[in-house]
Design an enzyme around this catalytic site. Structure first.
Site, PDB file in Angstrom:
ATOM      1  N   GLU A   1       0.839  -1.191   0.000  1.00 31.74           N
ATOM      2  CA  GLU A   1       0.000   0.000   0.000  1.00 31.74           C
ATOM      3  C   GLU A   1       0.881   1.251   0.000  1.00 31.74           C
ATOM      4  O   GLU A   1       1.852   1.296   0.744  1.00 31.74           O
ATOM      5  CB  GLU A   1      -0.919   0.054   1.226  1.00 31.74           C
TER       6      GLU A   1
ATOM      7  N   GLY B   1       3.982   2.152  10.777  1.00 27.62           N
ATOM      8  CA  GLY B   1       3.724   1.451  12.025  1.00 27.62           C
ATOM      9  C   GLY B   1       3.252   0.040  11.748  1.00 27.62           C
ATOM     10  O   GLY B   1       3.728  -0.920  12.339  1.00 27.62           O
ATOM     11  N   ALA B   2       2.326  -0.090  10.797  1.00 23.96           N
ATOM     12  CA  ALA B   2       1.743  -1.390  10.519  1.00 23.96           C
ATOM     13  C   ALA B   2       0.990  -1.357   9.197  1.00 23.96           C
ATOM     14  O   ALA B   2       0.707  -0.288   8.663  1.00 23.96           O
ATOM     15  CB  ALA B   2       0.787  -1.784  11.638  1.00 23.96           C
TER      16      ALA B   2
ATOM     17  N   GLU C   1      -2.275  -3.505   7.098  1.00 26.34           N
ATOM     18  CA  GLU C   1      -3.405  -4.400   7.366  1.00 26.34           C
ATOM     19  C   GLU C   1      -3.602  -5.527   6.361  1.00 26.34           C
ATOM     20  O   GLU C   1      -4.711  -6.055   6.271  1.00 26.34           O
ATOM     21  CB  GLU C   1      -4.680  -3.569   7.430  1.00 26.34           C
ATOM     22  N   ASN C   2      -2.570  -5.941   5.616  1.00 23.36           N
ATOM     23  CA  ASN C   2      -2.740  -7.018   4.632  1.00 23.36           C
ATOM     24  C   ASN C   2      -3.708  -8.084   5.144  1.00 23.36           C
ATOM     25  O   ASN C   2      -3.585  -8.557   6.268  1.00 23.36           O
ATOM     26  CB  ASN C   2      -1.399  -7.699   4.358  1.00 23.36           C
TER      27      ASN C   2
ATOM     28  N   HIS D   1      -6.466  -1.060  15.301  1.00 19.16           N
ATOM     29  CA  HIS D   1      -6.618  -0.332  14.040  1.00 19.16           C
ATOM     30  C   HIS D   1      -6.488  -1.284  12.844  1.00 19.16           C
ATOM     31  O   HIS D   1      -7.352  -1.321  11.964  1.00 19.16           O
ATOM     32  CB  HIS D   1      -5.559   0.777  13.976  1.00 19.16           C
ATOM     33  N   GLU D   2      -5.443  -2.081  12.822  1.00 26.03           N
ATOM     34  CA  GLU D   2      -5.218  -2.970  11.672  1.00 26.03           C
ATOM     35  C   GLU D   2      -6.321  -4.021  11.569  1.00 26.03           C
ATOM     36  O   GLU D   2      -6.747  -4.390  10.471  1.00 26.03           O
ATOM     37  CB  GLU D   2      -3.853  -3.650  11.764  1.00 26.03           C
TER      38      GLU D   2
ATOM     39  N   HIS E   1      -9.420  -2.756   9.999  1.00 26.46           N
ATOM     40  CA  HIS E   1      -9.297  -2.715   8.538  1.00 26.46           C
ATOM     41  C   HIS E   1      -9.727  -4.022   7.871  1.00 26.46           C
ATOM     42  O   HIS E   1     -10.056  -4.037   6.691  1.00 26.46           O
ATOM     43  CB  HIS E   1      -7.849  -2.481   8.137  1.00 26.46           C
TER      44      HIS E   1
ATOM     45  N   GLU F   1      -9.178   4.793   6.692  1.00 27.76           N
ATOM     46  CA  GLU F   1      -8.312   5.190   7.807  1.00 27.76           C
ATOM     47  C   GLU F   1      -9.078   5.859   8.941  1.00 27.76           C
ATOM     48  O   GLU F   1      -8.809   5.589  10.103  1.00 27.76           O
ATOM     49  CB  GLU F   1      -7.188   6.098   7.302  1.00 27.76           C
TER      50      GLU F   1
HETATM   51 ZN   LIG Z   1      -4.849   2.163   8.672  1.00 23.97          ZN
END
Ligand SMILES: [Zn+2]
Ligand SMILES: *[C@@H]1O[C@H](CO)[C@@H](O)[C@H](O)[C@H]1NC(C)=O
Ligand SMILES: *[C@@H]1O[C@H](CO)[C@@H](O)[C@H](O)[C@H]1NC(C)=O
Ligand SMILES: *[C@@H]1O[C@H](CO)[C@@H](O)[C@H](O)[C@H]1NC(C)=O
Ligand SMILES: *[C@@H]1O[C@H](CO)[C@@H](O)[C@H](O)[C@H]1NC(C)=O
Ligand SMILES: *[C@@H]1O[C@H](CO)[C@@H](O)[C@H](O)[C@H]1NC(C)=O
Ligand SMILES: *[C@@H]1O[C@H](CO)[C@@H](O)[C@H](O)[C@H]1NC(C)=O
Length: 933
Positions: free
Chosen positions: A165, A301-302, A304-305, A337-338, A341, A360
């Site tokens: 992404e 930070g991360a 979300e795959n 958060h992830e 998603h 987001e």
């Molecule tokens: Zn996000």
């Protein structure tokens, strides 16, 4: 410049390829084709790190929607072996060869264009096979490699991971790299058998490689339809910790083997929050497994795959002996958060990057609900939204800000969209909507939306439609109101309003008007125009009803978007205050007439200050200081509000005050009046510092997590402003640590305040202190600890050490990882002594720094905030502005950050010119008053 060579590395084999076939130059792919399915085979050769490569084939089934004579897709920095390309017509079993007559590239949009021999006709399905290869680089995007040290074997170990992404799948395989082209993926990874391989889906089967000894092919199950940016895979030798929910999917947490003991917290937290979302969204997690994976080198930070969520180590790992409550909360927030998603973003995806905020903003908002649900012992919801609001109250008050939803045409613009506005403002307006619609309507509208668009793409209007429908069914909104009308005023328009409340005490009414709040006070009044649909919640000194956050009324806009003044009736008399925006239920500021401020200040400075809700106490501090900044209030009033602070024992108002006071400190630190500021701060916070035993280690006896956080933040502020024994006790702790036999195993510094103690001790310490801490940096096995130490090292006042650190940051072979480079530089620049050095370093080495980050040049944006924060004279402003203007060649990819930087400097200069004298007049007056008492 030499990076141009990297740009269009396409091998011309087989047939003629041109790069000038630009009759199609639109930023979106032609709509004539749609991928139906991808078969992706990738072979990773990692035996010799310096020469590591990957190669592969992708078979794409393509459906033809419109007549066309070309297949245009994305490919970047890949070598395509065109002699192997095939194109076959595969309708209804019978295969017929078509062919490729020529190819072309369009580097502006990363297009790879295959011109076909025969026209492709609607309704037909084609199978395209492409062979490609590329170097496996260490840049943090596409398919890349990352490393860690195996301390026992004294060896560097290499692994691979993806970061796609927003637009980097095209660096790993040719594909239709836009979020609306969803298709199932069948991924097969070839690798040495000593490695584990992971992808979005579970393993289907493993078989030996046909020619390479000790190599295997691992095939994964076919995925659900998904966007290219969510595809992920990795080859690694990591360990994992399994966790399973009752009735849940297998859930594993992965890390390098010597960090696996830091996975306990998230292995427990992740599944819990996943289960919470299943209930909240009313849809089961759609994949048969989920992995979360901590990579040593990661830009974000991360990510979300779907089914394989990737984190930087700091964002996923928690060490019981090293992680503070603050860092544990950050981890919880990121995981929540992830995982949000997995529905918002993965299951239902935005049509185009314009609506990135739907992904987001929602993930940010819903994450706070998730963490609050699982950690009820923290006031997480309040803390999180207040922090979000605080961020956007600043960012979105800039002329250089932008609407939540905006046109996006280039990859650079997509990258710029991952900012506070999409995340924090997005989250804030969704919270506002949740509060004005009510919980039931919000949830049912959301569920309808997710069910309606699952495995598909949507835009914001689709969401508004589902919510309006739910709102009218539940009578949550008047029939003549639409969610779209209200929300468009917040998402399509830059900024937020300040509401002017002018009371008429005789008639018990108030006149309300709105205007945009802008920090830049040179801007003409016309820029303050704009109209927001503002839900008006309020309470009075007699009612004290802060719980009711649903709107009593609305500030409306005319059809032409003009603001309509509003009169509120039935307000109390001249001896009672009113407060608008209970619990800060919407992102706006409020200014009152002077009588109302006077009443508020009286209550705050009385025994009854807690009759005002804690969030609104924080709001009053936040608002009045913002208004004083622009001259819409005076600093006497602002300090009048602040004066009660010595009684305050709750985190949020104190946090609001610390933030405002830290900003002001930055502006006055190097001025003759700084002594008054220090005396004022001391008066304000010394009593609370004593009461909480300062930095002394009483953390174990604190029951409430909120008080624990309060003590941590108070101590940090106290050491910075040198209150009481904070500095000397920090030095004591550090000395104690230096004297233990094995400092890497025994650390007497309380976990919660390590950052504060390290920074303070280094700031007031010796070269040996610095060397000691640097050695700890090299030896620690905990990523969060590494970060804390690295940033603390920048606190030194020794120019030689600061220069040494600057020289290390952008050294590709050095001890500072690329992912940490920008933050470390920023931290040097935030240091009073480091600022000049950092500025000089940037000016002299911009070319080198640019190459260091290339192609992830968006990182350059992170070098600017602290540099600009420290500018507050016209001369410094002009100098730095000239530098930015003359460096356009390097900074053109971060246009937005450059504009924000300039504006940030300008408003500081304005503050000096307009407010400096007045601020200190008010402070000195307060000091005298207190002295007299
Ligand atoms: Zn996000
Ligand atoms: C990839 O590289 C391997 C080893 O060099 C080779 O055997 C194989 O044919 C290559 N595959 C493709 C698709 O180019
Ligand atoms: C490819 O085909 C599409 C659809 O027919 C067309 O719009 C586009 O211009 C073509 N691209 C090129 C480079 O010719
Ligand atoms: C680890 O290896 C490096 C070089 O490969 C060597 O210089 C160093 O002394 C070794 N360290 C230990 C503890 O064996
Ligand atoms: C508001 O809500 C809190 C917590 O839900 C409750 O303790 C308090 O009594 C309520 N206050 C009023 C005025 O209803
Ligand atoms: C707000 O009201 C005050 C009077 O109370 C007035 O002086 C000021 O101009 C108003 N500001 C805006 C932005 O309307
Ligand atoms: C911290 O502890 C030291 C030593 O026990 C004591 O002298 C000091 O007063 C304490 N400081 C505070 C702020 O409580």
């Amino acid at each position: 410049m030499n990076w141009v060579l990297l740009f269009a590395l396409i091998l011309f084999l087989g047939f003629a390829t041109t790069s000038s076939d630009l009759n199609y130059n639109y930023y979106r792919l032609p709509a004539a084709l749609r991928p139906q399915k991808y078969h992706l085979n990738i072979l990773t050769l990692l035996d010799n790190p310096e020469e590591s490569r990957f190669n592969g084939t992708v078979k794409i089934l393509i459906e033809v929607l419109d007549n066309t004579k070309n297949i245009t897709l994305h490919s970047k920095d890949l070598i395509i072996d065109e002699s192997q390309t095939t194109l076959t017509h595969v309708n209804s079993g019978e295969k017929k060869d078509n062919c490729v007559s020529s190819t072309a590239v369009n580097p502006a949009h990363d297009y790879y264009i295959l011109n076909t021999c025969q026209e492709l006709l609607p309704g037909n399905i084609y199978e395209l096979n492409l062979y490609f290869s590329a170097d496996l680089k260490t840049q943090l995007e596409g398919y890349y490699r990352s490393s860690y040290e195996d301390a026992v074997a004294n060896e560097t170990r290499w692994i691979t991971i993806t970061q796609f992404e927003p637009a980097s799948a095209r660096l790993a395989f040719p594909c239709f790299d836009e979020p609306n082209y969803k298709a199932p993926f069948v991924v097969t990874l070839g690798h040495h058998k000593k490695f584990t391989s992971l992808s979005n889906m579970p393993v289907k089967e493993t078989k030996p490689h046909e020619s390479l000894t000790d190599y295997v092919w691992t095939e994964f199950e076919e995925s659900v339809p998904m966007s290219t940016y969510l595809v992920a895979y990795s080859i690694n030798d990591f360990s994992h910790k399994p966790s399973t929910l009752p009735n849940g999917v297998p859930f594993r947490t992965w890390a390098r083997p010597n960090a696996i003991d830091q996975c306990d917290y998230t292995a427990e937290f992740g599944p819990k929050v996943l289960q919470y979302y299943e209930e909240l969204f009313g849809i089961k997690f759609p994949l048969p497994k989920i992995d979360q994976f901590a990579v040593p080198d990661f830009e974000y930070g991360a990510m979300e795959n779907w089914g394989l969520v990737v984190y930087s180590e700091t964002t996923l790992l928690v060490s019981e002996t090293h992680s503070s409550l603050n860092s544990k909360m950050n981890v919880a927030g990121a995981v929540a958060h992830e995982l949000a998603h997995q529905w918002f973003g993965n299951l239902v995806t935005m049509k185009w990057w314009t609506d990135l905020w739907l992904n987001e903003g929602f993930a940010t908002y819903v994450a706070s609900l998730g963490v609050a649900q699982i950690h009820p012992e923290l006031d997480y919801l309040e803390m999180d939204f207040f922090q979000n609001l605080h961020t956007i109250f600043q960012r979105d008050a800039m002329e250089s800000s932008h609407p939540i939803s905006r046109p996006i045409q280039t990859v650079k613009e997509i990258n710029e969209n991952f900012d506070d506005i999409s995340y924090e403002k997005g989250s804030s307006v969704i919270r506002m909507m949740h509060l004005f619609l009510g919980d039931e309507t919000f949830r049912s509208g959301l569920k309808t939306y997710l069910r309606r668009y699952k495995y598909k793409n949507a835009e914001q209007d689709n969401l508004w439609e589902s919510l309006t429908q739910a709102a009218h069914e539940n009578d949550a909104l008047p029939k003549n109101y639409e969610v779209k009308t209200i929300m468009d005023s917040w998402t399509l328009q830059t900024g937020y309003p300040v509401i002017n409340v002018t009371r008429d005490y005789a008639s018990g009414t108030a006149e309300l008007t709105q205007a945009r709040y802008l920090l830049n006070s040179d801007v003409s009044r016309s820029h303050h125009e704009g109209c927001w649909w503002v839900p008006l919640s309020y309470t009075t000194q007699a009612k004290l009803d802060f719980n009711n956050t649903s709107p009593e009324d609305w500030l409306e806009c005319s059809k032409e978007g003009r603001s309509q003044p509003k009169t509120i009736n039935n307000l109390p008399g001249a001896d009672q205050w009113v407060i608008f925006n209970t619990k800060l239920s919407a992102p706006y500021k409020v200014n009152y007439d002077s009588q109302n401020w006077k009443l508020l200040i009286e209550t705050l400075n009385s025994e009854h200050f807690e009759s005002i809700h804690v969030v609104n106490r924080a709001q009053l501090i936040e608002d009045v200081f913002s208004l004083a900044w622009t001259g819409e209030q005076d600093y006497e009033t602002a300090l009048g509000v602040m004066e009660y602070l010595h009684r305050e024992r709750e985190l949020l108002p104190l946090r609001a005050a610390f933030e405002k006071l830290t900003t002001l400190r930055r502006l006055v630190r190097r001025t003759p009046n700084f002594g008054y500021y220090k005396r004022y701060i001391n008066k304000l916070i010394a009593p609370l510092y004593q009461e909480l035993n300062g930095i002394n280690d009483t953390f174990g006896s604190i029951q409430s997590q909120n008080v624990l956080l309060l003590k941590t933040e108070l101590v940090d502020f106290a050491c910075m402003t040198q209150v009481s024994d904070c500095v000397s006790r920090s030095k004591d702790y550090f000395r104690e640590w230096r004297s233990v036999a094995n400092p890497d195993e025994t650390n007497p510094v309380p976990i919660e305040v390590r950052g504060t103690v390290y920074c303070t001790a280094i700031k007031h310490g010796s070269d040996e202190d610095w060397e000691f801490l640097w050695t700890r940096y090299l030896k620690t096995n905990v990523a969060a600890d590494r970060d804390t130490i690295l940033l603390s090292l920048t606190c030194t006042q020794n120019e030689r050490l600061l220069q040494r650190q600057l020289d290390m940051i952008f050294d590709p072979k050095g001890d500072i990882r690329m992912q940490d480079a920008a933050a470390t530089f920023d931290s040097v620049a935030a240091n009073g002594e480091g600022w000049l050095l950092a500025k000089k370093y940037l000016v002299e080495n911009l070319d080198h720094i640019y190459k260091y980050f290339y192609p992830v040049t968006a990182s350059l944006a992170q070098l600017l905030p602290s540099l600009s924060d420290k500018v507050n004279t016209r001369q410094d402003y002009n100098e730095f502005k000239d530098f930015l203007d003359s460096s356009w060649e390097y900074l053109k990819d971060i246009k937005q950050a450059v504009q924000q930087t300039k504006e940030n400097m300008l408003i500081s200069v304005q503050w000096q010119e307009r407010n400096y004298q007045q601020f200190f007049r008010a402070i000195r007056q307060k000091l005298n008053e207190v002295d007299e008492k």
